[in-house]
Scaffold this motif. Structure first.
Motif, PDB file in Angstrom:
ATOM      1  N   SER A  59       0.842  -1.194   0.000  1.00  0.00           N
ATOM      2  CA  SER A  59       0.000   0.000   0.000  1.00  0.00           C
ATOM      3  C   SER A  59       0.878   1.244   0.000  1.00  0.00           C
ATOM      4  O   SER A  59       2.084   1.170   0.304  1.00  0.00           O
ATOM      5  CB  SER A  59      -0.912   0.026   1.224  1.00  0.00           C
ATOM      6  OG  SER A  59      -0.155   0.231   2.411  1.00  0.00           O
ATOM      7  N   TYR A  60       0.275   2.380  -0.306  1.00  0.00           N
ATOM      8  CA  TYR A  60       1.005   3.650  -0.249  1.00  0.00           C
ATOM      9  C   TYR A  60       1.515   3.895   1.166  1.00  0.00           C
ATOM     10  O   TYR A  60       2.676   4.293   1.350  1.00  0.00           O
ATOM     11  CB  TYR A  60       0.105   4.814  -0.677  1.00  0.00           C
ATOM     12  CG  TYR A  60       0.744   6.159  -0.425  1.00  0.00           C
ATOM     13  CD1 TYR A  60       1.567   6.749  -1.375  1.00  0.00           C
ATOM     14  CD2 TYR A  60       0.562   6.829   0.789  1.00  0.00           C
ATOM     15  CE1 TYR A  60       2.192   7.976  -1.129  1.00  0.00           C
ATOM     16  CE2 TYR A  60       1.178   8.051   1.049  1.00  0.00           C
ATOM     17  CZ  TYR A  60       1.998   8.612   0.083  1.00  0.00           C
ATOM     18  OH  TYR A  60       2.605   9.816   0.340  1.00  0.00           O
ATOM     19  N   ASP A  61       0.678   3.669   2.171  1.00  0.00           N
ATOM     20  CA  ASP A  61       1.069   3.943   3.555  1.00  0.00           C
ATOM     21  C   ASP A  61       2.264   3.100   3.980  1.00  0.00           C
ATOM     22  O   ASP A  61       3.188   3.596   4.648  1.00  0.00           O
ATOM     23  CB  ASP A  61      -0.113   3.705   4.493  1.00  0.00           C
ATOM     24  CG  ASP A  61      -1.205   4.751   4.340  1.00  0.00           C
ATOM     25  OD1 ASP A  61      -0.910   5.835   3.791  1.00  0.00           O
ATOM     26  OD2 ASP A  61      -2.348   4.479   4.759  1.00  0.00           O
ATOM     27  N   ASP A  62       2.256   1.822   3.609  1.00  0.00           N
ATOM     28  CA  ASP A  62       3.389   0.958   3.944  1.00  0.00           C
ATOM     29  C   ASP A  62       4.662   1.444   3.256  1.00  0.00           C
ATOM     30  O   ASP A  62       5.747   1.461   3.853  1.00  0.00           O
ATOM     31  CB  ASP A  62       3.113  -0.483   3.514  1.00  0.00           C
ATOM     32  CG  ASP A  62       2.137  -1.193   4.437  1.00  0.00           C
ATOM     33  OD1 ASP A  62       1.830  -0.645   5.516  1.00  0.00           O
ATOM     34  OD2 ASP A  62       1.672  -2.292   4.070  1.00  0.00           O
ATOM     35  N   ALA A  63       4.528   1.834   1.989  1.00  0.00           N
ATOM     36  CA  ALA A  63       5.689   2.315   1.244  1.00  0.00           C
ATOM     37  C   ALA A  63       6.241   3.588   1.871  1.00  0.00           C
ATOM     38  O   ALA A  63       7.459   3.751   2.023  1.00  0.00           O
ATOM     39  CB  ALA A  63       5.306   2.554  -0.215  1.00  0.00           C
ATOM     40  N   ALA A  64       5.347   4.498   2.256  1.00  0.00           N
ATOM     41  CA  ALA A  64       5.787   5.749   2.887  1.00  0.00           C
ATOM     42  C   ALA A  64       6.491   5.471   4.212  1.00  0.00           C
ATOM     43  O   ALA A  64       7.507   6.108   4.541  1.00  0.00           O
ATOM     44  CB  ALA A  64       4.590   6.665   3.099  1.00  0.00           C
ATOM     45  N   GLU A  65       5.967   4.531   4.980  1.00  0.00           N
ATOM     46  CA  GLU A  65       6.612   4.179   6.247  1.00  0.00           C
ATOM     47  C   GLU A  65       8.004   3.616   6.003  1.00  0.00           C
ATOM     48  O   GLU A  65       8.960   3.945   6.723  1.00  0.00           O
ATOM     49  CB  GLU A  65       5.773   3.160   7.025  1.00  0.00           C
ATOM     50  CG  GLU A  65       6.397   2.793   8.369  1.00  0.00           C
ATOM     51  CD  GLU A  65       5.596   1.746   9.152  1.00  0.00           C
ATOM     52  OE1 GLU A  65       6.119   1.274  10.190  1.00  0.00           O
ATOM     53  OE2 GLU A  65       4.474   1.398   8.719  1.00  0.00           O
ATOM     54  N   ALA A  66       8.148   2.781   4.979  1.00  0.00           N
ATOM     55  CA  ALA A  66       9.447   2.191   4.666  1.00  0.00           C
ATOM     56  C   ALA A  66      10.451   3.262   4.262  1.00  0.00           C
ATOM     57  O   ALA A  66      11.625   3.229   4.651  1.00  0.00           O
ATOM     58  CB  ALA A  66       9.302   1.159   3.559  1.00  0.00           C
ATOM     59  N   ILE A  67       9.995   4.256   3.476  1.00  0.00           N
ATOM     60  CA  ILE A  67      10.880   5.345   3.055  1.00  0.00           C
ATOM     61  C   ILE A  67      11.321   6.145   4.279  1.00  0.00           C
ATOM     62  O   ILE A  67      12.507   6.450   4.456  1.00  0.00           O
ATOM     63  CB  ILE A  67      10.178   6.245   2.035  1.00  0.00           C
ATOM     64  CG1 ILE A  67       9.921   5.472   0.737  1.00  0.00           C
ATOM     65  CG2 ILE A  67      11.025   7.491   1.752  1.00  0.00           C
ATOM     66  CD1 ILE A  67       8.997   6.176  -0.227  1.00  0.00           C
ATOM     67  N   ASN A  68      10.369   6.493   5.124  1.00  0.00           N
ATOM     68  CA  ASN A  68      10.687   7.267   6.331  1.00  0.00           C
ATOM     69  C   ASN A  68      11.601   6.503   7.274  1.00  0.00           C
ATOM     70  O   ASN A  68      12.383   7.107   8.026  1.00  0.00           O
ATOM     71  CB  ASN A  68       9.401   7.666   7.053  1.00  0.00           C
ATOM     72  CG  ASN A  68       8.664   8.797   6.344  1.00  0.00           C
ATOM     73  OD1 ASN A  68       9.292   9.723   5.828  1.00  0.00           O
ATOM     74  ND2 ASN A  68       7.334   8.726   6.317  1.00  0.00           N
ATOM     75  N   ALA A  69      11.507   5.178   7.252  1.00  0.00           N
ATOM     76  CA  ALA A  69      12.357   4.356   8.121  1.00  0.00           C
ATOM     77  C   ALA A  69      13.778   4.238   7.584  1.00  0.00           C
ATOM     78  O   ALA A  69      14.671   3.773   8.292  1.00  0.00           O
ATOM     79  CB  ALA A  69      11.742   2.970   8.285  1.00  0.00           C
ATOM     80  N   GLY A  70      13.974   4.634   6.318  1.00  0.00           N
ATOM     81  CA  GLY A  70      15.321   4.603   5.756  1.00  0.00           C
ATOM     82  C   GLY A  70      15.605   3.469   4.802  1.00  0.00           C
ATOM     83  O   GLY A  70      16.781   3.190   4.504  1.00  0.00           O
ATOM     84  N   ALA A  71      14.565   2.812   4.273  1.00  0.00           N
ATOM     85  CA  ALA A  71      14.779   1.734   3.307  1.00  0.00           C
ATOM     86  C   ALA A  71      15.347   2.301   2.006  1.00  0.00           C
ATOM     87  O   ALA A  71      15.020   3.414   1.600  1.00  0.00           O
ATOM     88  CB  ALA A  71      13.476   0.999   3.032  1.00  0.00           C
ATOM     89  N   ASP A  72      16.188   1.524   1.360  1.00  0.00           N
ATOM     90  CA  ASP A  72      16.826   1.963   0.118  1.00  0.00           C
ATOM     91  C   ASP A  72      15.980   1.646  -1.111  1.00  0.00           C
ATOM     92  O   ASP A  72      16.010   2.372  -2.107  1.00  0.00           O
ATOM     93  CB  ASP A  72      18.185   1.283  -0.045  1.00  0.00           C
ATOM     94  CG  ASP A  72      19.116   1.573   1.122  1.00  0.00           C
ATOM     95  OD1 ASP A  72      19.565   2.729   1.224  1.00  0.00           O
ATOM     96  OD2 ASP A  72      19.375   0.653   1.919  1.00  0.00           O
ATOM     97  N   VAL A  73      15.264   0.528  -1.048  1.00  0.00           N
ATOM     98  CA  VAL A  73      14.431   0.087  -2.174  1.00  0.00           C
ATOM     99  C   VAL A  73      13.058  -0.265  -1.633  1.00  0.00           C
ATOM    100  O   VAL A  73      12.940  -0.973  -0.624  1.00  0.00           O
ATOM    101  CB  VAL A  73      15.041  -1.134  -2.896  1.00  0.00           C
ATOM    102  CG1 VAL A  73      14.213  -1.500  -4.127  1.00  0.00           C
ATOM    103  CG2 VAL A  73      16.494  -0.883  -3.282  1.00  0.00           C
TER     104      VAL A  73
END
Length: 300
Positions: free
Chosen positions: A207-221
């Motif tokens: 989902s968009y929300d999961d993706a946004a959380e991953a980006i904010n957490a510092g995921a690279d991909v």
């Protein structure tokens, strides 16, 4: 250096000899009765390709032959394309007759499967190029146990990215990792504490929300998994727009449901990577055969 053809064999790990021994141990566990029948006189054999496709797997074939005291003189290099019109001699194999025939089936199997993957990979790469896709098409880790080196090599020769080769080369936090940890943020932070700055972390999201959380957490991909193409493009574009000014740099990967007949729907500027197992699972093979040439050894 820039104009020299790529030596794909340099991609292979030093365990190639161990792989070959395992293959031969499986095929010749004890006595080779047929080998006794033909004996050890010198033989010359033609290695033929009989169907359309991309040649791949030469280093593996050479390693099998060398292990049995044989050799091949190749008329073509990995990456060569055949149209399937007639039988083409791709190599001339020499060695003791019984050893050539002991190598035969293993060599043909490896070439057939590796070339089949390279052929499928070339088709994906050609589609991406024709569509003007500026990102990367990649395989997956859904490979055959004990045969991954061959399958990843076929992807490389075919012109696609191999993606991660094993669990140690990159981190991919999938749904089970997230559920077992409690949250995307906790999983990424825990992983980063041991992976450090040198290992990329990818997170599978739905989902968009999961993706946004991953980006904010510092995921690279960020993998956008099993999105329909229309939704995928909308979510990817939104993520790139919303995080355009962020200090966190990330790539977006599309995966799930991608096949050669559907991949066109996934091409878009916001997607950096399209990964699929369909270029190495369930693909066809290229047809090879080996034919001893009667009297050829005596004539040389």
């Amino acid at each position: 250096m820039e104009n020299q053809p790529r030596d794909y064999a340099c991609f292979l790990p030093p365990r190639l000899d161990a792989l070959v021994d395992a293959w031969l141990d499986e095929d010749i566990p004890s006595t080779d009765y047929g080998g006794f029948v033909v004996g050890s006189r010198p033989a010359v054999a033609h290695l033929l390709v009989k169907s359309a496709g991309v040649l791949a797997g030469v280093p593996f074939a050479d390693a099998v032959l060398a292990r049995l005291g044989c050799s091949a003189e190749w008329a073509y290099a990995d990456g060569a394309m055949f149209d399937g019109e007639g039988k083409v001699v791709v190599a001339v194999v020499t060695g003791p007759t019984h050893r050539v025939l002991q190598a035969e089936r293993t060599v043909l199997n490896v070439l057939a499967r590796c070339s089949g993957i390279a052929t499928a990979a070339r088709a994906f790469a050609d589609k991406a190029a024709a569509a003007g896709f500026g990102g990367t098409v990649a395989g997956t880790r859904k490979t055959t146990p004990g045969f991954r080196d061959v399958e990843k090599y076929g992807m490389l020769v075919g012109g696609v990215d191999t993606h991660r080769t094993d669990l140690s080369s990159m981190v991919m936090l999938k749904d089970n990792h997230i559920w077992a940890t409690g949250s995307i943020t906790a999983a990424v932070e825990t992983c980063r504490s041991v992976a450090g700055f040198s290992v990329k972390i990818e997170v599978e999201t739905s989902s968009y929300d999961d993706a946004a959380e991953a980006i904010n957490a510092g995921a690279d991909v960020i993998m956008l998994d099993n999105f329909e193409p229309t939704e995928l493009k909308a979510v990817a574009a939104r993520l790139k727009a919303d995080f355009a000014g962020s200090a966190q740099k990330f790539l977006l990967e599309a995966s799930g449901g991608v096949r050669l007949d559907t991949v066109d729907g996934y091409f878009c500027d916001a997607i950096d990577i399209i990964s699929t197992s369909s270029l190495h699972q369930g693909v066809g093979v290229v047809d090879f055969s080996l034919k001893i040439q009667p009297g050829a050894a005596e004539q040389e």
